[in-house]
Design an enzyme around this catalytic site. Structure first.
Site, PDB file in Angstrom:
ATOM      1  N   HIS A 121     -13.283  58.952  51.313  1.00  0.00           N
ATOM      2  CA  HIS A 121     -12.520  58.035  50.471  1.00  0.00           C
ATOM      3  C   HIS A 121     -13.229  56.695  50.293  1.00  0.00           C
ATOM      4  O   HIS A 121     -13.877  56.185  51.200  1.00  0.00           O
ATOM      5  CB  HIS A 121     -11.120  57.816  51.060  1.00  0.00           C
ATOM      6  CG  HIS A 121     -11.124  57.208  52.424  1.00  0.00           C
ATOM      7  ND1 HIS A 121     -11.188  55.847  52.648  1.00  0.00           N
ATOM      8  CD2 HIS A 121     -11.073  57.766  53.659  1.00  0.00           C
ATOM      9  CE1 HIS A 121     -11.166  55.600  53.937  1.00  0.00           C
ATOM     10  NE2 HIS A 121     -11.105  56.747  54.588  1.00  0.00           N
ATOM     11  N   ASP A 122     -13.134  56.174  49.086  1.00  0.00           N
ATOM     12  CA  ASP A 122     -13.640  54.840  48.734  1.00  0.00           C
ATOM     13  C   ASP A 122     -15.153  54.714  48.806  1.00  0.00           C
ATOM     14  O   ASP A 122     -15.682  53.595  48.834  1.00  0.00           O
ATOM     15  CB  ASP A 122     -12.987  53.763  49.615  1.00  0.00           C
ATOM     16  CG  ASP A 122     -11.465  53.799  49.539  1.00  0.00           C
ATOM     17  OD1 ASP A 122     -10.930  53.527  48.446  1.00  0.00           O
ATOM     18  OD2 ASP A 122     -10.830  54.125  50.559  1.00  0.00           O
ATOM     19  N   GLY A 139     -15.584  57.148  55.096  1.00  0.00           N
ATOM     20  CA  GLY A 139     -14.989  56.272  54.105  1.00  0.00           C
ATOM     21  C   GLY A 139     -15.773  54.999  53.879  1.00  0.00           C
ATOM     22  O   GLY A 139     -16.429  54.481  54.785  1.00  0.00           O
TER      23      GLY A 139
END
Length: 263
Positions: A121-122, A139
């Site tokens: 994520h991200d 992440g």
């Protein structure tokens, strides 16, 4: 007209270009956008606010856009974008962003995400990046254009990897890697510059020679890294490559840097 296999499940809310090809047993959720020339081979699962750019190809059993692996995630609406011509191979996993990370995971154009690789994520991944088999990005990782992560390598959350960097296979990356750097090892250590990659990308001999000289001065001698960076920046003010390294070293970061082994 889109070519959709009769066993595929495509939510009416998905937005498909006219020539998209969706193979057997694929599942495409509401909110997904597939641009011109996207091809999903069999058993691909695409979910959430995922946008696959023109000519993206996804191979069997890849999971693209499903909920991020973050215990803080509470179902908020976040997104994943994949740039044109990127190839996502079998069993790769790409997660969308989270509220705490800006809500977006992005993968650039013409990347190769190989078997079993993971984009957490991200993450922000540039163009022409290669994640070799089972390379994993936690992440918030940032990866510059033309970087390569070797097979079974693992990158810690919030690490930055500069352009044209090379990570050796089975390396654990806990710290930022300068642009053009080469790292290897169980806990990655800076081994020098990615000279093979620089030559393959067409950098000139004078450019590489200047970069090598600046590298030696940046990671040797007296003073702190920041003090040496200031001196190198002043000495090589006309070298765009050296200035790129200096900008990377002096930028705000939550990690320290991969440096050469001592002794």
């Amino acid at each position: 007209m889109s070519n959709i296999h009769p066993t595929a499940i495509v939510d009416p809310g998905a937005v498909l270009a006219a020539d998209v090809a969706i193979g057997p047993y694929c599942v495409v959720g509401a909110g997904v956008q597939l641009d011109q020339g996207v091809r999903l081979h069999s058993h691909v699962a695409v979910a959430g606010r995922t946008h696959l750019g023109e000519g993206v190809t996804v191979y069997p059993f890849a999971s693209v856009g499903h909920a991020p692996q973050d215990l803080k995630y509470r179902g908020e609406e976040t997104a994943l974008t994949v740039g044109p011509r990127t190839v996502i191979r079998e069993h790769a996993t790409l997660n969308p962003g989270t509220e705490g990370g800006g809500g977006l995971t992005s993968v650039g154009a013409s990347c190769l995400i190989m078997v079993g690789a993971h984009v957490g994520h991200d993450c922000r991944i540039g163009d022409h990046v290669i994640l070799v088999n089972n390379a994993t990005c936690a992440g918030h990782v940032q990866i510059g254009d033309h970087a390569i992560l070797g097979g079974l390598s693992a990158v810690h959350q919030f690490v930055r990897i500069g352009r044209h960097a090379m990570v050796g296979g089975m390396s654990g990356v806990e710290h930022d890697i300068i642009p053009f750097g080469l790292v290897t090892g169980n806990r990655a250590v800076l081994q020098g510059l990615n000279l093979v990659g620089l030559k393959r990308r067409g950098f000139s001999k004078p450019e590489i020679s200047t970069l090598r000289a600046a590298y030696q001065e940046l990671f040797a001698g007296e003073g702190t890294l920041q003090e040496r960076a200031a001196a190198v920046a002043q000495k090589y003010v006309d070298s765009t490559l050296v200035q790129e390294v200096i900008a990377f070293v002096t930028a705000d970061t939550s990690r320290s840097f991969c440096t050469p082994a001592r002794g």
